[in-house]
Design an enzyme around this catalytic site. Structure first.
Site, PDB file in Angstrom:
ATOM      1  N   GLU A 157      -4.589 -20.591  30.789  1.00  0.00           N
ATOM      2  CA  GLU A 157      -5.683 -21.500  30.418  1.00  0.00           C
ATOM      3  C   GLU A 157      -5.198 -22.912  30.101  1.00  0.00           C
ATOM      4  O   GLU A 157      -5.887 -23.892  30.394  1.00  0.00           O
ATOM      5  CB  GLU A 157      -6.446 -20.944  29.203  1.00  0.00           C
ATOM      6  CG  GLU A 157      -7.411 -19.812  29.526  1.00  0.00           C
ATOM      7  CD  GLU A 157      -6.751 -18.440  29.526  1.00  0.00           C
ATOM      8  OE1 GLU A 157      -5.510 -18.367  29.586  1.00  0.00           O
ATOM      9  OE2 GLU A 157      -7.484 -17.436  29.462  1.00  0.00           O
ATOM     10  N   GLY A 166      -8.755 -14.479  31.136  1.00  0.00           N
ATOM     11  CA  GLY A 166      -9.813 -13.559  30.730  1.00  0.00           C
ATOM     12  C   GLY A 166      -9.535 -12.133  31.166  1.00  0.00           C
ATOM     13  O   GLY A 166     -10.021 -11.180  30.530  1.00  0.00           O
ATOM     14  N   ALA A 170     -11.458 -15.612  33.952  1.00  0.00           N
ATOM     15  CA  ALA A 170     -12.874 -15.959  34.091  1.00  0.00           C
ATOM     16  C   ALA A 170     -13.046 -16.721  35.404  1.00  0.00           C
ATOM     17  O   ALA A 170     -12.098 -17.312  35.902  1.00  0.00           O
ATOM     18  CB  ALA A 170     -13.290 -16.830  32.915  1.00  0.00           C
ATOM     19  N   GLU A 181      -7.481 -10.715  28.561  1.00  0.00           N
ATOM     20  CA  GLU A 181      -8.325 -10.505  27.378  1.00  0.00           C
ATOM     21  C   GLU A 181      -9.132  -9.208  27.502  1.00  0.00           C
ATOM     22  O   GLU A 181      -9.283  -8.475  26.522  1.00  0.00           O
ATOM     23  CB  GLU A 181      -9.244 -11.717  27.170  1.00  0.00           C
ATOM     24  CG  GLU A 181      -8.429 -12.931  26.729  1.00  0.00           C
ATOM     25  CD  GLU A 181      -9.217 -14.214  26.665  1.00  0.00           C
ATOM     26  OE1 GLU A 181      -9.824 -14.590  27.686  1.00  0.00           O
ATOM     27  OE2 GLU A 181      -9.219 -14.845  25.598  1.00  0.00           O
TER      28      GLU A 181
END
Ligand code: 3H9
Length: 700
Positions: free
Chosen positions: A125, A102, A63, A105
């Protein structure tokens, strides 16, 4: 095409290409574009299979960290991942580069994952005080089981293709043109139906609940009490993958992610990440760096040897010069020891060691440096000695060679003045142990040419270090703040705290060691010599704590002498508290007529951090640092400031500038001759008046 994504349809296959340089970070625009792209390909009756690939050097690395401070905007990343997972047409993810956070993911939303050799997969993360928040804690353990999933998510470390294939995270290792391979696979899906190519069962990891629960329990037992909040939440979420239906697990993960996102620890860790990268933005960045392949190091002591090791491991040729054969041998032996340790730990192969060693030359003659591109001087910290070395180097080096000093305090303008080419002179302040410490303070003197600064930043990158630009002053950024920190600690010690209490308080704040244990380790004589050097110019009206001097006078020079602030009996790993030191401190107080008062650990932390931030503000006012976050980087990477506190300037922002300035004023008012340490400068008022924080000066 929507921004960040394009769709290329070939026959029955649609390829959705993510294209958001430099690292395909997933921000709002990209999330929106991805959802729109999946809607479009699903609605297109000609399309029967989908490839999701990424342009540029890497698959999305996560992200967009810069958006984390802003209010969330739909579609959220978990929704995008779900959109991919719910696509009615089979999706093949063609991965490459760094498949992180992300980004991983997103990939987990696809039905099939392939990647070429060399791809890295990870969930970093936790290093940002977060957990994967877009289904990572739910989809990964479902796919690969709790053990491998917890290993990845808790450590934050990336794994390679071999391991990814072994645990079933990817379905196949492909060739370098991974998108072409994915397209071929997708077109076979389109013709043969996906049953012909069974992907890993996405719930395979839940098939053995006993092993799953054992892995969760073992991870929970390993969590230490003082750890940051994220690891415990990771274990809870992975456990939820087994216990809860998928949608509830996703909601559980989301709640944990949002809690952590709002935590001061995560804010500080994200600040640290961005600050390290921002430090490279210097006014001289556009200058063309000079080529550096051969470096001379003058001085083979602890620093010189460490710098040499660091240069060798970055692939450079090094010529090390010492004044005589004995000193040279000692330096070379030190480098050999570093190599040996690296081989023993498996970080270096014996063959690579041989290759590194073959790039090293030793000499006792400065003339040996005639061909080098850069010299780093690491001789005794004495201005006259350094000026003499620089004057001699000036006569030896070819035009265009760079002269750098590793001084930690001295005036580089004066050192540069010893040469005929001050524009080629710069400070490269390494930290001990140089092969390990990631910080390089690049000290730019008055006449240093821009391309020399650009070269220093380039060199730092090659050495795997983070360079921070500093101006000339006594101690530059880091040692100047360290001095303020130690002075605050000394005032507290004289006021009534013991050095042991101060060390314990700062360790509890997160420093790996307290200021007194640290001084014992580096040797008390170093700062003693500096204090003696500055004694003549010290204002006698200023508060001065002489306890450190008294310790040195009593031969307590620190760990190397077996005693300093602590006692170090033969063989003891840690120092022991010493009543003699406490008696010495009491005598010092008595001499000054100070009645000791009770000092709380809270006050110790507050004052030490306030003194650091206040000195940081002065450094900014003087233009010694370019921006507050550079100061934070120096303190985080060079001085053990706890990363989850973000550095003194970030800590000040989190505390609130108005409150902190008022505290500083209070300390100043109550500490007559010590007021100079605490008195806040004009920058505080300026920021407070405009409702701003130090972060507003970072220039984003
Ligand atoms: C996450 O994904 C949360 C989700 O689970 C849930 C969400 C709901 N964002 O490091 P470099 C920039 S958390 C924004 O110098 P390298 C970086 O600032 C995220 N920007 O290159 C720099 O910009 P500039 C989990 C980012 O080759 C430029 O890219 N992911 C991001 O040495 C080049 O970066 C991570 O924590 C980002 N995520 O190293 C991965 N990443 O040039 C973080 C990079 O303007 N990233 N930038 O200063 C990394 O570890 C390294 O950047 C990487 C490349 C190894 C990928």
């Amino acid at each position: 095409m929507t921004e960040g994504v394009r769709i290329e349809v070939t026959g029955p296959v649609a390829e959705i290409v993510i294209d958001n340089p430099p690292v395909n970070a997933i921000g709002r625009k990209l999330r929106l574009a991805l959802v729109e792209a999946f809607d479009a390909v699903e609605a297109d009756p000609a399309v029967q299979a989908v490839v999701l690939s990424a342009a540029g050097r890497t698959w999305p690395v996560g992200a967009d960290i810069r958006e984390f401070g802003l209010p969330p905007e739909a579609p959220l990343l978990p929704d995008v991942c779900n959109r991919i997972a719910d696509c009615e047409k089979p999706v093949v993810a063609a991965l490459h580069g760094n498949v992180l956070g992300g980004g991983l993911e997103l990939a987990l939303g696809a039905r099939y994952r392939i990647a070429p050799e060399g791809t890295r997969f990870g969930f970093p993360e936790v290093a940002l005080g977060l957990i994967p928040g877009a289904g990572g804690t739910q989809r990964l353990p479902r796919l690969v089981g709790a053990g491998p999933a917890l290993d990845m998510i808790l450590s934050g470390a990336a794994i390679g293709t071999e391991r990814a294939l072994e645990i079933g995270l990817i379905d196949a290792v492909g060739e370098n043109d991974i998108a072409a391979e994915a397209r071929a696979l997708a077109s076979e899906f389109a013709t043969l139906g996906q049953e012909a190519y069974p992907a890993h069962d996405a719930e395979r990891g839940l098939k053995d609940p006993v092993t799953f629960v054992e892995a969760v329990d073992a991870a929970r037992a390993r969590l230490r009490a003082e750890q940051l909040p994220a690891p415990a939440r990771i274990v809870d979420c992975v456990e939820a993958a087994l216990l809860l239906p998928f949608e509830s697990g996703m909601a559980f993960e989301r709640a944990a992610f949002e809690d952590l996102l709002a935590s001061p620890e995560s804010a500080a860790l994200r600040h640290a990440f961005l600050a390290e990268r921002r430090a490279a933005r210097v006014p001289e960045a556009s200058a063309t760096p000079r080529d550096i392949s051969h470096v001379g190091v003058v001085g083979g002591g602890m620093m010189g040897a460490g710098i040499t090791s660091s240069l060798l491991s970055a692939g450079l040729r090094v010529t090390l010069v010492e004044r005589d054969v004995d000193a040279l041998s000692a330096g070379l032996a030190q480098i050999a020891k570093t190599h040996e340790r690296a081989v023993a730990k498996g970080r270096l192969t014996p063959a690579a060691r041989g290759e590194e060693w073959s790039r090293l030359r030793g000499s006792t003659d400065l003339q040996a440096l005639a061909p080098v591109d850069l010299v780093i001087e690491a001789v005794t910290e004495d201005e006259e000695v350094k000026r003499e070395v620089f004057a001699r180097l000036d006569g030896v080096l070819r035009p265009g060679a760079i002269l750098a000093t590793n001084t930690s305090y001295l005036d580089i303008n004066r050192i540069a003045g010893a040469t005929q080419r001050p524009e080629d002179v710069i400070g490269l302040h390494f930290f001990a142990p140089a092969p390990v410490m990631r910080l390089l303070e690049v000290v730019v003197a008055e006449r240093t040419a821009p391309e020399i600064v650009a070269t220093a930043f380039d060199l730092a990158r090659r050495l795997g270090k983070v360079a921070v630009r500093a101006g000339v002053c006594d101690g530059f950024i880091g040692n100047r703040i360290l001095t303020a920190y130690r002075t605050a600690a000394d005032f507290l010690m004289e006021d009534g705290a013991s050095p042991y209490q101060i060390d314990a308080a700062m360790k509890a704040y997160g420093f790996p060691m307290g200021p007194y244990a640290a001084q014992d380790l580096s040797g008390l004589d170093i700062s003693w010599a500096r204090r003696k050097r500055l004694a003549a110019t010290r204002d006698p009206a200023r508060r001065y704590v002489a306890i450190g001097d008294h310790l040195c006078e009593a031969g307590r020079l620190g760990r190397k002498a077996g005693r300093g602030y602590y006692l170090y009996p033969e063989g003891a790993r840690d120092g022991q508290e010493d009543p003699e030191v406490l008696a010495l401190i009491s005598r010092g107080r008595l001499e000054k007529g100070i009645t000791p008062r009770r000092v709380s650990s809270e006050e110790i932390r507050a004052r030490c951090v306030a003194a650091m931030a206040n000195e940081g503000a002065r450094i900014l006012e003087e233009g010694v640092a370019l921006r507050p976050s550079d100061i934070d980087v120096v303190m985080l990477l060079g001085f053990g400031f706890p990363r989850h506190r973000g550095g003194p300037m970030q800590a000040a922002d989190q505390r609130g500038l108005l409150a902190l300035r008022n505290e500083l004023r209070g300390y100043a008012a109550a500490d007559g001759p010590g007021a100079w340490l605490w008195q806040p400068g004009a920058l505080w008022d300026e920021l407070i008046k405009n409702g701003k924080k130090f972060a507003s000066l970072n220039g984003d």
